[in-house]
Enzyme design. Structure first.
Site, PDB file in Angstrom:
ATOM      1  N   GLU A 233       0.732  -1.373  -0.125  1.00  0.00           N
ATOM      2  CA  GLU A 233       0.025  -0.096  -0.063  1.00  0.00           C
ATOM      3  C   GLU A 233       0.717   1.237  -0.082  1.00  0.00           C
ATOM      4  OE1 GLU A 233      -3.096   0.166   3.184  1.00  0.00           O
ATOM      5  OE2 GLU A 233      -3.215  -2.225   2.904  1.00  0.00           O
TER       6      GLU A 233
ATOM      7  N   CYS B 251       4.838  -7.504   7.778  1.00  0.00           N
ATOM      8  CA  CYS B 251       5.640  -7.081   8.876  1.00  0.00           C
ATOM      9  C   CYS B 251       5.931  -8.163   9.955  1.00  0.00           C
ATOM     10  CB  CYS B 251       4.987  -5.672   9.293  1.00  0.00           C
ATOM     11  SG  CYS B 251       6.340  -4.800  10.712  1.00  0.00           S
TER      12      CYS B 251
ATOM     13  N   GLY C  67       5.474  -2.454   7.006  1.00  0.00           N
ATOM     14  CA  GLY C  67       6.631  -3.024   6.946  1.00  0.00           C
ATOM     15  C   GLY C  67       7.438  -2.120   8.187  1.00  0.00           C
ATOM     16  N   GLU C  68       8.598  -2.754   8.664  1.00  0.00           N
ATOM     17  CA  GLU C  68       9.533  -2.011   9.560  1.00  0.00           C
ATOM     18  C   GLU C  68      10.827  -1.756   8.600  1.00  0.00           C
ATOM     19  OE1 GLU C  68      11.851  -0.300  11.630  1.00  0.00           O
ATOM     20  OE2 GLU C  68      10.105  -0.445  12.622  1.00  0.00           O
TER      21      GLU C  68
ATOM     22  N   SER D 210      10.498   6.014   9.670  1.00  0.00           N
ATOM     23  CA  SER D 210       9.737   5.600  10.876  1.00  0.00           C
ATOM     24  C   SER D 210      10.088   4.171  11.346  1.00  0.00           C
ATOM     25  CB  SER D 210       8.053   5.592  10.632  1.00  0.00           C
ATOM     26  OG  SER D 210       7.460   5.174  11.701  1.00  0.00           O
TER      27      SER D 210
ATOM     28  N   CYS E 265      -3.537   1.164   7.446  1.00  0.00           N
ATOM     29  CA  CYS E 265      -2.349   0.505   7.156  1.00  0.00           C
ATOM     30  C   CYS E 265      -2.464  -1.133   7.124  1.00  0.00           C
ATOM     31  CB  CYS E 265      -1.069   0.831   7.732  1.00  0.00           C
ATOM     32  SG  CYS E 265       0.235  -0.151   6.951  1.00  0.00           S
TER      33      CYS E 265
END
Length: 345
Positions: A91, A108, A153-154, A183, A325
């Site tokens: 996204e 994630c 995701g991270e 982030s 999200c």
């Protein structure tokens, strides 16, 4: 495709650094790869082999990220369900005021209890080319002057690809360094590597609570960094690069909206080069979490702001279309499963 692969492909066609820079800038603007200044047309600037190879390179780049579904919202944002070349979905969000939120992973691994993306686990990394392709795709629709790495995701778990993308966006992409926002839930590699980069992005740290034990429950697979230590690391980075830290705080009724947390925030953030972003929770299907009432949110903002903590309320873009999200992707997967079952009948 990583950015290195893109550069290498053009170099093999005979492009020199000047050619590469021009072609990269065209891609990042969302323009055809042979686009350039009127006074310096591709026919006289780019070598013949490069010009002949550009159509195939263009097709490969276009295949990196394609809009699968477009969901405009009343707040001026638009959520994009983006299909990658292997069929996986991520996204991107077109934000008001020329911003864009991009995804850095398919799924994630952190497993935040209030996030739909975390429910699927990590499926794969998003390459640096795929990250940049989200920006190029968005720029075909509207201007993009700010990119936040806050989608699926991270980013710290895909650090090499994310830093490659940030480097390109902050140079040929023409985006100011403070308008590139990394982030993360917190990872020591972030604090070690970001200060050494040519392009030093602004940093957003997912705090969510001042209680270390509660944070472990809310972010079960995040690195075990105590909130106070996380703020120390953030403050050091902020002072070094000159960008305030954005502390992210997803508001969960009865969990982190109480007076104890407010006083904890005063202890942690007083005097810090920081902005606190309160993010009212965007409800997911079948969960037990709720956002606090509007009155409670207003009280929190006034209480903190009056005591010197710069506090803002950041509603997730596209809430009127239930576009939190990971939700678009989850719905698309569910619809695909239903379609598959229907075909079997």
């Amino acid at each position: 495709m990583r950015i290195h692969d893109f550069n290498q492909r053009l170099t093999q066609l005979g492009a020199n650094p000047r050619h590469l820079g021009r072609i990269r800038r065209a891609w990042l603007k969302g323009s055809p790869l042979d686009d350039g200044r009127k006074a310096q047309q591709a026919e006289t600037f780019l070598p013949r082999r490069v010009r002949e190879g550009l159509p195939e390179v263009q097709r490969e780049l276009d295949a990196l990220a394609q809009v699968h579904a477009h969901h405009p919202a009343a707040d001026g944002s638009a959520r994009l369900l983006v299909k990658l070349n292997d069929g996986q979905m991520i996204e991107s969000v077109l934000l008001p005021r020329d911003g864009l939120c991009v995804s850095t992973q398919v799924g994630c691994a952190v497993g935040c209890v209030f996030c739909m993306t975390g429910r699927s686990g990590l499926l794969r990394q998003v390459s640096s080319g795929e990250i940049v392709a989200q920006v190029a795709l968005a720029r075909r629709m509207r201007p993009v002057k700010k990119v936040v790495f806050m989608g699926m995701g991270e980013p710290a778990h895909n650090l090499d690809n994310v830093l490659e993308a940030i480097e390109l966006l902050g140079t040929d992409g023409g985006i100011g360094h403070k308008n590139l926002v990394f982030s993360t839930v917190g990872d020591m590699r972030v604090f070690e590597r970001l200060p050494t980069q040519r392009v030093k992005p602004a940093l957003a740290l997912s705090l969510h609570t001042t209680d270390a034990a509660l944070r472990e429950k809310l972010l079960p697979k995040a690195p075990r960094i105590a909130p106070a230590r996380l703020v120390e690391l953030g403050e050091d980075y902020a002072r070094r690069v000159g960008h305030p830290i954005q502390y992210q705080w997803t508001l969960l009724e009865g969990i982190n909206d109480n007076q104890v947390e407010l006083d904890g925030l005063l202890r942690l953030l007083s005097g810090k080069y920081a902005v606190l972003n309160l993010i009212p929770y965007n409800s997911l299907d079948g969960d037990d979490y709720r956002r606090p009432t509007g009155e409670r949110i207003v009280h929190m903002v006034r209480y903190l702001h009056s005591r010197g903590i710069l506090t803002k309320v950041r509603n997730s873009a596209g809430q009127d279309i239930e576009g939190g999200c990971g939700q678009l992707r989850a719905r698309a997967q569910a619809e695909q499963i239903i379609d598959t079952r229907a075909l079997r009948r």
